[in-house]
Design an enzyme around this catalytic site. Structure first.
Site, short mmCIF file in Angstrom:
data_model
loop_
_atom_site.label_atom_id
_atom_site.label_comp_id
_atom_site.label_asym_id
_atom_site.label_seq_id
_atom_site.Cartn_x
_atom_site.Cartn_y
_atom_site.Cartn_z
N ASP A 89 14.88 10.66 17.88
CA ASP A 89 14.00 10.84 16.69
C ASP A 89 14.84 10.86 15.53
OD1 ASP A 89 10.96 11.76 16.86
OD2 ASP A 89 12.13 12.77 15.21
N ASN A 97 9.14 6.98 5.06
CA ASN A 97 7.56 6.42 4.99
C ASN A 97 7.21 7.26 3.73
OD1 ASN A 97 7.37 4.12 6.85
ND2 ASN A 97 6.55 6.22 7.83
N HIS A 102 6.05 2.23 4.20
CA HIS A 102 5.98 2.17 5.35
C HIS A 102 6.56 1.08 6.01
CE1 HIS A 102 2.48 5.21 6.68
NE2 HIS A 102 2.76 4.82 5.72
N ASP A 106 9.14 0.84 8.51
CA ASP A 106 9.46 -0.27 9.69
C ASP A 106 10.98 -0.79 10.02
OD1 ASP A 106 6.95 0.08 10.45
OD2 ASP A 106 6.20 -1.72 9.93
N GLU A 132 8.76 7.04 15.79
CA GLU A 132 10.48 7.25 16.00
C GLU A 132 11.06 7.19 16.44
OE1 GLU A 132 8.94 10.94 13.80
OE2 GLU A 132 7.65 8.25 14.08
#
Length: 211
Positions: A89, A97, A102, A106, A132
């Site tokens: 993770d 973010n 965002h 990504d 994630e």
């Protein structure tokens, strides 16, 4: 009499020629059908492969994980060779973010996914599980061997210099690790690795936690 014989002979020739033409046409139709069937098979396989890929990272997705995990667990049950599962993770992903947007998030998922994938062995299966979160299945690998590999990956990510639009970003991973134990079902081992991941997060993140 000779005329009748000749007439019959011509009739036979015509019939044979017509049959030959029919067979030729039929052969061509069969060939066309075979080509179409092969095209359809290829198209279906392409669609299947696409359905098993995560569009952002181009890594296998959760559906691919479900397929591969079942196969690996069956192999483990049959032969008793070690099998380890790890859940990764990205730490403080929401903060990434919120701070960078965002699009940056990504980009981080894409880069981190590929960075982990290139550091795992060919025998390992690695996928984007969702958001994630990533999962690795490590066949023929006991937990201690897996932990050594995963620690190197964690350290490599933590010490890498990541940038987004010339802004330096510090990215770390938390990893939960467990080896399949006698009597385990897939979801039991997954839940144990997930719990180990939660422990790694609660102990300060940027660590591999073995359970």
């Amino acid at each position: 009499f000779p005329y009748t014989t000749l007439f019959r002979s011509q009739q036979t020739d015509h019939a044979q020629q017509a049959l030959a033409e029919q067979l030729q046409t039929l052969g061509a139709k069969i060939k066309t059908m075979e080509v179409e069937a092969e095209k359809n098979r290829t198209t279906l396989e392409n669609h299947r492969q696409k359905a098993l890929r995560d569009p952002l990272t181009e890594l296998p997705n959760r559906e691919a994980y479900n397929e591969r995990a079942q196969a690996e667990v069956q192999r483990w049950q049959r032969y008793g060779r070690p099998l380890t599962i790890a859940i990764f993770d990205i730490d403080h992903f929401k903060k990434i973010n919120d701070t960078y947007g965002h699009q940056a998030g990504d980009r981080v998922i894409k880069v981190i996914g590929r960075s982990i994938a290139t550091r795992l062995r060919e025998v390992d299966f690695f996928c984007r599980y969702g958001g994630e979160e990533f999962v690795a299945l490590m066949p023929e690998t006991d937990s201690q061997t897996a932990l050594a590999v995963l620690e190197k990956i964690r350290e490599a990510i933590a010490s890498a210099a990541f940038n987004y639009k010339d802004q330096p970003m510090s990215i770390t991973l938390s990893v939960g690790v467990t080896e399949f134990k006698t009597g385990d079902m897939l979801d039991m081992a997954f839940d144990r690795a997930d719990q180990a991941l939660y422990t790694a997060k609660s102990l300060g993140r940027n660590r591999c936690q073995l359970v």
